[in-house]
Structures are given as C-alpha cells and as structure tokens.
Design an enzyme around this catalytic site. Sequence first.
Site, PDB file in Angstrom:
ATOM      1  N   CYS A 126     -12.799  21.105  21.188  1.00 10.82           N
ATOM      2  CA  CYS A 126     -11.841  20.119  20.735  1.00 10.82           C
ATOM      3  C   CYS A 126     -11.526  19.180  21.849  1.00 10.82           C
ATOM      4  O   CYS A 126     -11.280  19.476  23.080  1.00 10.82           O
ATOM      5  CB  CYS A 126     -10.759  20.927  20.490  1.00 10.82           C
ATOM      6  SG  CYS A 126      -9.373  19.868  19.812  1.00 10.82           S
ATOM      7  N   CYS A 128     -11.516  22.619  14.766  1.00 11.57           N
ATOM      8  CA  CYS A 128     -10.943  23.082  15.731  1.00 11.57           C
ATOM      9  C   CYS A 128      -9.791  24.113  14.961  1.00 11.57           C
ATOM     10  O   CYS A 128      -8.882  23.741  14.205  1.00 11.57           O
ATOM     11  CB  CYS A 128      -9.867  22.031  16.588  1.00 11.57           C
ATOM     12  SG  CYS A 128      -8.775  22.948  17.756  1.00 11.57           S
ATOM     13  N   CYS A 135      -2.966  22.816  19.188  1.00 12.48           N
ATOM     14  CA  CYS A 135      -3.792  21.479  19.141  1.00 12.48           C
ATOM     15  C   CYS A 135      -2.858  20.426  18.716  1.00 12.48           C
ATOM     16  O   CYS A 135      -2.576  20.562  17.537  1.00 12.48           O
ATOM     17  CB  CYS A 135      -5.055  21.811  18.223  1.00 12.48           C
ATOM     18  SG  CYS A 135      -5.960  20.268  18.285  1.00 12.48           S
ATOM     19  N   ASP A 174       4.549 -41.712  -7.349  1.00 17.58           N
ATOM     20  CA  ASP A 174       5.354 -41.858  -6.023  1.00 17.58           C
ATOM     21  C   ASP A 174       6.807 -42.580  -6.689  1.00 17.58           C
ATOM     22  O   ASP A 174       7.947 -42.380  -5.884  1.00 17.58           O
ATOM     23  CB  ASP A 174       4.518 -42.578  -5.162  1.00 17.58           C
ATOM     24  CG  ASP A 174       3.685 -41.638  -4.662  1.00 17.58           C
ATOM     25  OD1 ASP A 174       3.550 -40.477  -4.866  1.00 17.58           O
ATOM     26  OD2 ASP A 174       2.562 -42.142  -3.998  1.00 17.58           O
ATOM     27  N   SER A 180      -1.615  -0.915  -8.744  1.00 16.64           N
ATOM     28  CA  SER A 180      -2.767  -1.179  -8.337  1.00 16.64           C
ATOM     29  C   SER A 180      -3.863  -0.976  -9.082  1.00 16.64           C
ATOM     30  O   SER A 180      -3.673  -0.339 -10.261  1.00 16.64           O
ATOM     31  CB  SER A 180      -3.310  -0.168  -6.931  1.00 16.64           C
ATOM     32  OG  SER A 180      -2.021  -0.374  -5.940  1.00 16.64           O
ATOM     33  N   LYS A 240     -12.134 -10.955  -9.837  1.00 18.46           N
ATOM     34  CA  LYS A 240     -11.121 -10.350  -9.006  1.00 18.46           C
ATOM     35  C   LYS A 240     -10.937 -11.241  -7.803  1.00 18.46           C
ATOM     36  O   LYS A 240     -11.546 -11.333  -6.840  1.00 18.46           O
ATOM     37  CB  LYS A 240     -11.530  -9.202  -8.681  1.00 18.46           C
ATOM     38  CG  LYS A 240     -10.533  -8.209  -7.723  1.00 18.46           C
ATOM     39  CD  LYS A 240     -10.820  -6.960  -7.437  1.00 18.46           C
ATOM     40  CE  LYS A 240      -9.645  -6.152  -6.830  1.00 18.46           C
ATOM     41  NZ  LYS A 240      -9.371  -6.819  -5.359  1.00 18.46           N
ATOM     42  N   ARG A 282       3.797  -8.218  -3.852  1.00 11.58           N
ATOM     43  CA  ARG A 282       3.571  -6.872  -4.507  1.00 11.58           C
ATOM     44  C   ARG A 282       4.387  -5.820  -3.832  1.00 11.58           C
ATOM     45  O   ARG A 282       4.843  -5.009  -4.267  1.00 11.58           O
ATOM     46  CB  ARG A 282       2.300  -6.425  -4.614  1.00 11.58           C
ATOM     47  CG  ARG A 282       1.838  -5.029  -5.342  1.00 11.58           C
ATOM     48  CD  ARG A 282       0.657  -4.345  -4.675  1.00 11.58           C
ATOM     49  NE  ARG A 282      -0.434  -5.222  -5.020  1.00 11.58           N
ATOM     50  CZ  ARG A 282      -0.947  -4.964  -6.372  1.00 11.58           C
ATOM     51  NH1 ARG A 282      -0.640  -4.133  -7.241  1.00 11.58           N
ATOM     52  NH2 ARG A 282      -2.158  -5.612  -6.531  1.00 11.58           N
ATOM     53  N   LYS A 342     -15.873  -3.489  -7.489  1.00  8.44           N
ATOM     54  CA  LYS A 342     -16.229  -4.279  -6.117  1.00  8.44           C
ATOM     55  C   LYS A 342     -17.524  -4.534  -5.768  1.00  8.44           C
ATOM     56  O   LYS A 342     -18.429  -3.930  -5.909  1.00  8.44           O
ATOM     57  CB  LYS A 342     -15.316  -3.046  -5.062  1.00  8.44           C
ATOM     58  CG  LYS A 342     -13.898  -2.777  -5.452  1.00  8.44           C
ATOM     59  CD  LYS A 342     -13.259  -3.880  -5.033  1.00  8.44           C
ATOM     60  CE  LYS A 342     -12.798  -3.987  -3.653  1.00  8.44           C
ATOM     61  NZ  LYS A 342     -11.951  -5.034  -3.327  1.00  8.44           N
TER      62      LYS A 342
END
Length: 664
Positions: free
Chosen positions: A407, A423, A429, A36, A80, A122, A144, A314
């Site tokens: 639908c 559908c 749609c 300090d 990634s 990780k 990133r 993972k």
Amino acid sequence: MDNKLEKMKELVEELNQYAYEYYVLDNPSISDKEYDLKYDELVILEKKTEVTLPYSPTQRVGDKILGEFSKYTHKGRLWSLDKAQNMEQLIEWHNRNLKVIEQYNSMSEDKLPELRYIVTKKFDGLTVNCTYDENGILIKSATRGTGIIGEDITAQIKTIKTVPLKIKNSHVIEVHGEAIMTKTAFEEYNKAAQVPLKNLRNGAAGALRNLDIKETARRNLSAFFYDVGYNEGPEFKSYREMMNFIKNMGLPQDKYIKECTNMEEVEKEIEYIESIRGELDYDIDGAVIVVDDIKTREILGYTIKFPKWAIAYKFEAKEITTKLLDVEWNVGRSGRVTPTALLEPVELGGVTVKRATLNNMDDIKRKNVKLGAKVLVRRSNDVIPEIMGVVEESLEESEEIQAPDRCPYCNSHLVQNGVHYYCENTLSCKPQMVKSIVHFASREAMNIAGFSEKTAEQLFEKLDIKSIADLYKIKKEELLTLEKFKDKKSQNLIDAIQNSKNCDLASFIYALGIPNVGKKTANDLVMKFKTLESIKNTTIEQLVEVPDVGEIVAKSIYDFFEDEKIISNIEELLNLGVKPYYEEERIDENPFMDKTIVVTGSLNNYSRGEIKDKLQSLGAKVSSSVSKNTDYVLVGEKPGSKYEKAIELGVKVINEEEFSNKIK
C-alpha cells in the site's frame, strides 16, 4: 409627468421589439441610427423623470460591481440528464420506456400514445433559469446550482441582448436555457483581451460568474431556451407545444428541432447533428432526446437524479498526444488501489490536462501503456481525461509499469482480487479510514453537521479513530486538543454526533458504504424490507426483486452483510446507541385518499408544486389530464381546457375554498 411616462413605455416597447428583430430574428425593421436616436431619447426621459421601467433596455448594462452572489431557490427543479455514449445504450433506454408504456396501457383505459421523441442539440455552455412574473417581466435569473438552489445572476443575464426583459404572458413561469459564447464573440473578445479566454464554455461561465457587470457585457453572450420548468398557466400537452410557447414569447430558440417515431430516425438525426458540429458558430457536445407527450413523461417519472423520459447522447470526445511521466497509486474508501497517470501538461479542449484515468493493471497491459511513452489522451464526455492507447513508435525507450505489492500509504501487503488490488488494513490505512468517516458523516448519510475531510484526518491522526464506531466514543476534552477546535466548535461536533444516533434506516444503510449502493438504492431496500435485520439476512434472489437492483448490485449487498467484521461493526454502532428507524407514512382518512385529482388554473394559497405535494400527502393521485377516471378537478383562477373537459364528462369540480373546507 404622465405624458413622459407614457412616452417612456412606448419607447421601451418599441426598442425591445427592435432588439428582438435584430438579435433573435436577424431581420431589423429600422436602421442602427434610428435605434440609437430612440435609445438616447429614452435615456434622457429616464434621467428627467428619475423613473426606470424594470424591462427597459437601459437596464441591460449597469455601472455597478456587485458585492457577492446571493442564493435563489428555483420554483421548479432543474434536473440533470442521464447519458448514452452509444446507440446500444440509447436503444436500452428506449426499450425501458416501451416496457413501462406497455404495462401502463395494459392496465389503464386512458391509453398513452405511441412513443414520439424530439431531438435537439446539446449546447455546451452554462444552464440558466429565467423567472418571469405575472406581468411578463424578467424578475430573476439563476444558475442551475444544485438543481434546487442556484446563484442569482439576474444582472448578468440582462446583458444578453437576445434574452427579453419582458414577454407577453400573464402567469409566472420559469424558463430553462443555455447561456453560450459564440465563436465570433470569442474571437472578438480575445482580440483586445489582456488574458485571452481558452474556450467558449469557460468564456460563458466566467462571464456569468463575474461580479463586474460591464465585463460580463463585453463577452457578448447569447442564449437558447428549451424548457419551461415551472408554469402557473395552462399546462402543456406536448414538448412541441411547450417549444412553440417559448418561441411565441420571443425567447431565443435554436431552429433545429426534429420529431422522430423510432430509433432509426433518432440515429439519423444524431449523425446529422454530429456532421454539422464543426460548422456551427457555437459548441455542442451531443444531442438531447426527450419524450414528446407530457402525460407519458409523468408515467415514466424520475430517478433520484434524472428524468426517465429524457437522455443526452454524448459525442466522442477529443483526443491529443502527450508523454506519460509517472503513475500514482491511490487508495479509495473500499481499500481498492487504483492507478492515475501523471502526464506532461497539455491543452485539450481548452483545459490543461496533467492527470488521466488508467483504471487497473489489466487496462494498462491491454493498452500497452509504459512510462516515458507517448500516450493518446481523451476527455471522455468532454470532462474526464482517460488514456486510450500509446504511440507505438515511442515505446523504444519506455519502461514497464510495475504493479505495487504494498500500500502506498500504510505499506501493508496488497491482495489481488480479479483485476484490482486491495489494501486490507482498514484500521490504520489513512485514506480508507478518512474517506469512510467522511462518507458516514455526509449530509445524505448520518448528516453530522460541521464535519469535513480535514476534521476526519485530525481524528485519525491525533485521536486514533480506527472505526466508524469510534466516532461515538469521542469526548469533548479530546476534541479541544485538535487544531482550530475551541470550546464551542468542540461542543457542536459532540452534539451533532450524538444527534445523528436517531437516523432513518435508509440514511444508515447508505452511510455504511455498501459498494454500488447509492441513496436511491438504500431507500428502495428499506421500502422493500422495512428493517435492518431483514436487509442483513436477505438473499440474492430477494434482492434482485428490488427496483433497479441487478445481479451485480445484489451480490455487493449480499457479500457486504456476509462479512463478519462488518456485522461486528454494525453491532457495535447499535450498542453505542445508534437507532436507525423506519416509519411507514400513515395518512389519516380524508375525502381525497385514493382519489385521482386534476388541478387547473392559479390557486391563491398554493403554487403548482405545493398543491401537488399537499394532495399526495393526502393519499391522492395527481394527474395531468381529465378522463372519466378522474374523481375531482380542482379549479383556480383562469382555468384551462381541463375545466371544460370536466364539465363535459360530468367530473366533480371544486374550487380552492371547497378544497380547504374538506381537509379541515
């Protein structure tokens, strides 16, 4: 004045060394009081001289509140990582690596070494990129972002006491790391916080995304560094060498780093990391496995998103129990109708979970999921909530989930194909049409500037756009009737639509929205077949010859072009003036065509990435190591051992001036 500046430099060097000993080594050589006193002396000198060195410890905390975040283009890309969720997937990755190496070694005299992996933790924080200049000074830090462009967080990173403001290095480098909040810092912060933090990851990310630098400093973040993403100095031969460099520069590094020569050893290390997960003072969500040898990495290469030489394993995600309130059915771009669970809100891993994946009716029946029942929810990969099963005791008063027969958006009858409902009303749609138009107009597809989902919704609802081809029939007068469309905006969109007619074939193929076909696969198809007509008429047998195209993707492509309605839509696009083109890159004759070139040292007119791009544009192969097969070694300032190796082997050596003269 000179004496004061010299004293300031001396104090800054001392204080930075003491900070490294205290925060990184956890082995201080002076007391807090002594530190300090020196710090206060430096502050007084800075006020008197009105000079502050850029790497002074007084720069770690500023009083300013920033106005906004500016963009920063990384010198080297931040990739990634591909992910494995079990050992089977990890072994598949390993076997792919083995196959590439065996093929390379069978054709090359310059053999690659046997595979050796490095395993690390990780970290579950925020990826950061720190740039140090040729004087070793930290000049920029960024998130990133896209991997190519991030946000400037230099002021925020300087609050992290373990991050050195200056290192002993004489060339420009970018170092990648993870900014984290420890459990200790998290608990200390929450003791006095008006709004307590929910989890460590949000604590770190929120601190670095805060424009109030003092607030960032209060979070007391830490960091670990694990990669050199850009380097203008001597190249590394291995990841071990790179990690030693990072450590020797005084950058904080996790102590755990293990070398493995086979998958059995890798599995043991993963099990060990998972076993100590709860004991750590910070969060991790897996392990990272990378190839150690740098030349092997270059041979393995990259996909459009990931390096092939690295993968993240993972860990199993967290689970919690809550009540299933309802099921919402949504329509995707392909017309597939999928269920989403609406849950009684619950905290899971610091995140409030209200919705979860249910996949399809077969999945619902297999898991015996029912309305009103208690369900087990997992955040798969710590990100996507998914229902894993039910609490059997809660089924007594529950109700069956009914599959829809119409639908939920256009009320058309649904058709079942395998485990999915579709559908088939592609013309009216809304979700299908809007998502198809948005995909078609996206940057990686037809790149229609200024297009958004809101615009697509208005085109569908107000201008009755019922197909992709209808985009090219829109008139400016029609756009002027839409909300927030004035003269200039309308004209800009018309121009952007017209400009998109001249597009490269790969973008057009991607824009069509073929199931299971991303931009990389679209590029690979074009490289293989060259023309739209050839792609339309190809067979499944021919398609599986395309790199990374298996039978499922091949069948998706084949079935897509067998659909008469799709072929009709493509023909209409072509008749309206859409002209997808493919041009094989032509390289003019030059002295470097088909030559193997190694670059060493710093060049005046090119960064390392720029000279690599330049050489490849000349048809040269850029190698990282010198061998008897090397044709040229391009030498800049302060060359490394590659220059000596070239002299030893008698390889032709040229400097930057000679290189420039040869390509004039």
